[in-house]
Design an enzyme around this catalytic site. Structure first.
Site, short mmCIF file in Angstrom:
data_model
loop_
_atom_site.label_atom_id
_atom_site.label_comp_id
_atom_site.label_asym_id
_atom_site.label_seq_id
_atom_site.Cartn_x
_atom_site.Cartn_y
_atom_site.Cartn_z
N ALA A 66 0.87 -1.18 0.00
CA ALA A 66 0.00 0.00 0.00
C ALA A 66 0.90 1.22 0.00
O ALA A 66 2.07 1.15 0.41
CB ALA A 66 -0.88 -0.01 1.24
N GLY A 110 0.67 -5.06 0.82
CA GLY A 110 -0.48 -5.13 -0.08
C GLY A 110 -0.13 -5.73 -1.44
O GLY A 110 -1.00 -6.27 -2.11
N GLU A 113 -0.37 -9.36 -0.90
CA GLU A 113 -1.81 -9.65 -0.73
C GLU A 113 -2.54 -9.61 -2.06
O GLU A 113 -3.41 -10.46 -2.33
CB GLU A 113 -2.42 -8.64 0.26
CG GLU A 113 -1.85 -8.82 1.67
CD GLU A 113 -2.28 -7.72 2.62
OE1 GLU A 113 -2.15 -6.52 2.27
OE2 GLU A 113 -2.78 -8.04 3.71
N GLU A 133 4.38 -5.23 7.18
CA GLU A 133 3.58 -4.22 7.88
C GLU A 133 4.02 -4.03 9.33
O GLU A 133 4.02 -2.92 9.85
CB GLU A 133 2.09 -4.60 7.83
CG GLU A 133 1.44 -4.44 6.47
CD GLU A 133 1.56 -5.65 5.57
OE1 GLU A 133 2.38 -6.56 5.84
OE2 GLU A 133 0.82 -5.72 4.56
N1 CO8 Z 1 4.61 3.23 -0.34
C1 CO8 Z 1 5.03 4.42 -0.82
N2 CO8 Z 1 6.20 4.58 -1.45
C2 CO8 Z 1 7.00 3.51 -1.58
C3 CO8 Z 1 6.63 2.24 -1.09
C4 CO8 Z 1 5.36 2.12 -0.44
N3 CO8 Z 1 4.91 0.96 0.02
N4 CO8 Z 1 7.63 1.38 -1.35
C5 CO8 Z 1 8.58 2.06 -1.99
N5 CO8 Z 1 8.22 3.35 -2.13
C6 CO8 Z 1 8.97 4.44 -2.77
C7 CO8 Z 1 10.11 4.90 -1.89
O1 CO8 Z 1 9.65 5.81 -0.91
C8 CO8 Z 1 11.04 5.52 -2.89
O2 CO8 Z 1 10.54 6.81 -3.22
P1 CO8 Z 1 11.55 8.08 -3.27
O3 CO8 Z 1 12.53 7.74 -4.39
O4 CO8 Z 1 10.65 9.23 -3.59
O5 CO8 Z 1 12.21 8.14 -1.95
C9 CO8 Z 1 10.86 4.65 -4.12
O6 CO8 Z 1 9.62 3.96 -3.94
C10 CO8 Z 1 11.96 3.62 -4.28
O7 CO8 Z 1 12.04 2.88 -3.06
P2 CO8 Z 1 13.42 2.66 -2.26
O8 CO8 Z 1 14.36 3.79 -2.50
O9 CO8 Z 1 13.08 2.32 -0.85
O10 CO8 Z 1 13.96 1.36 -3.03
P3 CO8 Z 1 14.95 0.23 -2.45
O11 CO8 Z 1 15.28 -0.60 -3.63
O12 CO8 Z 1 16.02 0.84 -1.64
O13 CO8 Z 1 14.03 -0.62 -1.43
C11 CO8 Z 1 12.03 -1.82 -0.72
C12 CO8 Z 1 12.95 -1.38 -1.89
C13 CO8 Z 1 12.78 -2.78 0.19
C14 CO8 Z 1 10.82 -2.49 -1.35
C15 CO8 Z 1 11.59 -0.56 0.08
O14 CO8 Z 1 11.11 0.41 -0.82
C16 CO8 Z 1 10.52 -0.83 1.10
O15 CO8 Z 1 10.79 -1.37 2.15
N6 CO8 Z 1 9.26 -0.42 0.81
C17 CO8 Z 1 8.15 -0.51 1.72
C18 CO8 Z 1 7.66 -1.93 1.85
C19 CO8 Z 1 6.53 -2.01 2.83
O16 CO8 Z 1 6.68 -1.78 4.02
N7 CO8 Z 1 5.34 -2.38 2.35
C20 CO8 Z 1 4.20 -2.57 3.18
C21 CO8 Z 1 3.37 -1.35 3.14
S1 CO8 Z 1 2.00 -1.48 4.27
C22 CO8 Z 1 0.83 -2.36 3.44
O17 CO8 Z 1 1.02 -2.75 2.34
C23 CO8 Z 1 -0.46 -2.60 4.16
C24 CO8 Z 1 -1.45 -3.25 3.23
C25 CO8 Z 1 -2.79 -3.09 3.82
C26 CO8 Z 1 -3.81 -3.28 2.73
C27 CO8 Z 1 -5.06 -2.60 3.07
C28 CO8 Z 1 -5.18 -1.27 2.38
C29 CO8 Z 1 -4.47 -0.13 3.01
#
Ligand code: CO8
Length: 259
Positions: A66, A110, A113, A133
């Site tokens: 998400a 998400g 999921e 999460e």
């Molecule tokens: N949301 C928003 N932006 C994101 C997300 C995300 N989930 N993931 C990555 N991005 C963005 C980063 O902020 C970054 O943006 P910017 O360049 O502007 O800083 C860009 O994408 C590239 O990401 P990274 O620089 O972090 O890339 P890396 O290769 O270093 O890392 C990862 C990749 C490991 C995937 C890392 O981006 C990460 O950990 N992302 C978040 C993963 C996460 O925690 N996901 C779970 C989110 S919560 C969720 O999904 C709840 C679901 C509930 C469903 C019900 C509806 C709400």
């Protein structure tokens, strides 16, 4: 086909393909993206020329979850009243036509999921699945504690939901989360071959098979077997059943009409 801001949509024969396309955010599932996806899924479901739906992302990310930046300041009421969480997100799971998730790179939160809402997942060898999460102070909200547990069992699902660790493609295949792992370079070819194979079958038979398998997650064995038997009986009303069995008896390929 219509054009969208956050996804790319194309059709190849009877296969409809939705490619998540927010490269700057690793396909994070923003409200805009899930709105686009819901519309595209509705269109494919209604399109009589489409038999199978494929959802995919980029080579780097299926979807990294998400959109954290979009939901970080949500109040409880924002979360509760905002129907993107339940309705639009769940659309893939309610499709009646067969669906395949083609997953390369990250399928996190998400994203994992969403992949699990498809009928099955074909993964590239660089795929990484996870429910991180917990690491941002929340829990999975679109099936991560439920579908993942049914797919891989309690021990691994608990460990993943409690630690947020990622599972690579090989472990995902071993654990039953994905149907098959293929080299990244071959992912779309393999997925399209599989999708075209399914699309060449009787569409109503494929829809019924899917419905019956899904029933097994909701019903007791006795009820599930009863449901299966009734649906099986109903296939004898299909022109495609007559054609399929006649083609077998006549040693020729079947010509299904989807009726
Ligand atoms: N949301 C928003 N932006 C994101 C997300 C995300 N989930 N993931 C990555 N991005 C963005 C980063 O902020 C970054 O943006 P910017 O360049 O502007 O800083 C860009 O994408 C590239 O990401 P990274 O620089 O972090 O890339 P890396 O290769 O270093 O890392 C990862 C990749 C490991 C995937 C890392 O981006 C990460 O950990 N992302 C978040 C993963 C996460 O925690 N996901 C779970 C989110 S919560 C969720 O999904 C709840 C679901 C509930 C469903 C019900 C509806 C709400």
């Amino acid at each position: 086909t219509e054009t969208y801001e956050n996804i790319l949509v194309e059709t190849k024969g009877a296969v409809g393909i939705i490619r998540l396309n927010r490269p700057k955010a690793l396909n994070a599932l923003s409200d805009g993206l899930v709105t686009d996806m819901e519309k595209a899924l509705n269109a494919f479901e209604e399109d009589a020329a489409i038999n199978v739906i494929v959802v995919t992302g980029s080579e780097k990310a299926f979807a990294a979850g998400a959109d954290i930046k979009e939901m970080m300041n949500f109040s409880y009421m924002d979360a509760y009243l905002n129907d993107f969480i339940t309705k639009k997100w769940g659309r893939l799971a309610t499709c009646r036509k067969p669906t395949i998730a083609a997953v390369a790179g990250y399928a996190l939160g998400g994203g994992c999921e969403l992949a699990m809402m498809a009928d099955f997942i074909i993964a590239a060898d660089n795929a990484k699945f996870g429910q991180p999460e917990i690491t941002i102070g929340t829990i999975p909200g679109a099936g991560g504690t439920q579908r993942l547990t049914r797919a891989i069992g309690k021990a691994k699902a608990m460990e993943m939901c409690l630690t947020g660790r990622m599972m690579d493609a090989a472990e995902a295949e071993r654990s039953g989360l994905v149907a098959r792992v293929v080299p990244l370079a071959d992912l779309m070819d393999e997925v399209m071959k599989t999708a075209e194979k399914i699309a060449s079958m009787s569409r109503p038979a494929a829809m019924m098979a899917k419905e019956a398998v899904n029933r097994s997650f909701e019903a007791t064995l006795t009820e599930g077997l009863l449901f299966e038997r009734r649906v099986f009986h109903s296939t004898f009303a299909l022109a495609d059943q007559k054609e399929g069995m006649a083609a077998f008896a006549e040693k020729r390929p079947p010509n299904f009409t989807g009726k």
